[in-house]
Design a protein around this motif. Sequence first.
Motif, short mmCIF file in Angstrom:
data_model
loop_
_atom_site.label_atom_id
_atom_site.label_comp_id
_atom_site.label_asym_id
_atom_site.label_seq_id
_atom_site.Cartn_x
_atom_site.Cartn_y
_atom_site.Cartn_z
N SER A 94 0.82 -1.22 0.00
CA SER A 94 0.00 0.00 0.00
C SER A 94 0.85 1.27 0.00
CB SER A 94 -0.94 0.01 1.20
OG SER A 94 -0.18 0.07 2.40
N LYS A 95 2.16 1.14 0.18
CA LYS A 95 3.06 2.29 0.23
C LYS A 95 3.84 2.48 -1.06
CE LYS A 95 3.44 1.57 5.12
NZ LYS A 95 4.11 0.77 6.11
N GLY A 96 3.35 1.90 -2.16
CA GLY A 96 4.00 2.08 -3.45
C GLY A 96 4.89 0.94 -3.88
N TYR A 97 5.03 -0.07 -3.04
CA TYR A 97 5.88 -1.22 -3.36
C TYR A 97 5.38 -1.99 -4.58
CZ TYR A 97 8.08 -5.82 -2.65
OH TYR A 97 8.75 -6.99 -2.81
N ALA A 98 4.08 -1.97 -4.81
CA ALA A 98 3.48 -2.74 -5.90
C ALA A 98 4.08 -2.37 -7.26
CB ALA A 98 1.97 -2.56 -5.92
N GLU A 99 4.46 -1.12 -7.46
CA GLU A 99 5.01 -0.73 -8.77
C GLU A 99 6.40 -1.31 -9.01
OE1 GLU A 99 6.93 3.48 -9.27
OE2 GLU A 99 5.23 3.67 -7.89
N HIS A 100 7.07 -1.78 -7.97
CA HIS A 100 8.40 -2.37 -8.10
C HIS A 100 8.37 -3.90 -7.95
CE1 HIS A 100 10.02 1.64 -7.92
NE2 HIS A 100 9.36 1.85 -6.79
N ARG A 101 7.18 -4.47 -7.81
CA ARG A 101 7.03 -5.90 -7.54
C ARG A 101 7.27 -6.71 -8.81
NH1 ARG A 101 7.44 -9.32 -3.43
NH2 ARG A 101 5.65 -10.63 -3.03
N VAL A 102 8.08 -7.76 -8.68
CA VAL A 102 8.33 -8.71 -9.75
C VAL A 102 8.12 -10.11 -9.19
CG1 VAL A 102 9.94 -7.23 -11.03
CG2 VAL A 102 10.82 -8.78 -9.27
N PHE A 103 8.04 -11.10 -10.07
CA PHE A 103 7.82 -12.48 -9.65
C PHE A 103 8.80 -13.40 -10.36
CE2 PHE A 103 3.94 -10.16 -9.01
CZ PHE A 103 3.61 -10.50 -7.70
N PHE A 104 9.18 -14.46 -9.66
CA PHE A 104 10.14 -15.43 -10.18
C PHE A 104 9.55 -16.83 -10.14
CE2 PHE A 104 12.60 -12.01 -8.24
CZ PHE A 104 13.45 -11.67 -9.28
N ALA A 105 9.94 -17.64 -11.12
CA ALA A 105 9.51 -19.04 -11.14
C ALA A 105 10.10 -19.79 -9.95
CB ALA A 105 9.92 -19.71 -12.44
N ASP A 106 11.35 -19.46 -9.59
CA ASP A 106 12.03 -20.15 -8.49
C ASP A 106 13.20 -19.32 -7.98
OD1 ASP A 106 14.13 -20.53 -10.38
OD2 ASP A 106 13.25 -22.42 -11.01
N GLU A 107 13.84 -19.82 -6.92
CA GLU A 107 14.94 -19.08 -6.32
C GLU A 107 16.15 -18.98 -7.25
OE1 GLU A 107 17.08 -18.75 -1.99
OE2 GLU A 107 16.49 -20.76 -2.65
N GLU A 108 16.41 -19.98 -8.02
CA GLU A 108 17.55 -19.95 -8.94
C GLU A 108 17.43 -18.79 -9.93
OE1 GLU A 108 19.60 -22.66 -12.40
OE2 GLU A 108 18.55 -23.68 -10.80
N ASN A 109 16.23 -18.57 -10.47
CA ASN A 109 16.03 -17.44 -11.38
C ASN A 109 16.23 -16.12 -10.67
OD1 ASN A 109 15.18 -18.13 -14.22
ND2 ASN A 109 13.86 -19.52 -13.07
N ALA A 110 15.77 -16.01 -9.44
CA ALA A 110 15.94 -14.77 -8.67
C ALA A 110 17.42 -14.48 -8.45
CB ALA A 110 15.21 -14.87 -7.35
N ILE A 111 18.17 -15.50 -8.05
CA ILE A 111 19.60 -15.33 -7.80
C ILE A 111 20.33 -14.97 -9.09
CG2 ILE A 111 21.71 -16.56 -7.15
CD1 ILE A 111 19.93 -18.13 -5.13
N GLN A 112 20.04 -15.69 -10.18
CA GLN A 112 20.71 -15.43 -11.45
C GLN A 112 20.38 -14.04 -12.00
OE1 GLN A 112 23.20 -17.21 -12.86
NE2 GLN A 112 23.03 -18.28 -10.92
N ALA A 113 19.22 -13.51 -11.63
CA ALA A 113 18.84 -12.16 -12.07
C ALA A 113 19.51 -11.08 -11.21
CB ALA A 113 17.32 -12.00 -12.05
N GLY A 114 20.28 -11.50 -10.19
CA GLY A 114 21.03 -10.54 -9.37
C GLY A 114 20.34 -10.10 -8.10
N TYR A 115 19.34 -10.84 -7.64
CA TYR A 115 18.61 -10.49 -6.44
C TYR A 115 19.18 -11.22 -5.23
CZ TYR A 115 15.03 -8.13 -9.19
OH TYR A 115 14.37 -7.26 -10.01
#
Length: 96
Positions: A44-65
């Motif tokens: 509700s504080k504007g986070y929704a505009e920066h929200r992304v989703f990943f299939a799994d943790e490996e994709n998140a890590i490989q994307a630099g998160y």
Amino acid sequence: MKTYKLLAADGTTVISTTPGTLGGNAKAKIYDRLDCSAANGALSKGYAEHRVFFADEENAIQAGYRPCGRCMTSQYKDWKSGPDGKESYPWKQLPK
């Protein structure tokens, strides 16, 4: 058929018929569980505009998160302690 926008390991957006298993903040480069209280509280504080989703943790890590300190405590501790002396350290984003 419902489709979902997921962030792939290379940072591109892919359309999937399967929902993501993890969420993330594109601005802070943090990934988290979908039920994360910190992430859900910030929607509700504007986070929704920066929200992304990943299939799994490996994709998140490989994307630099990096893992969320609130909902992924064991992964966060591993990330935070850094790569020194570890046989395996998958995160590209190093702790400061």
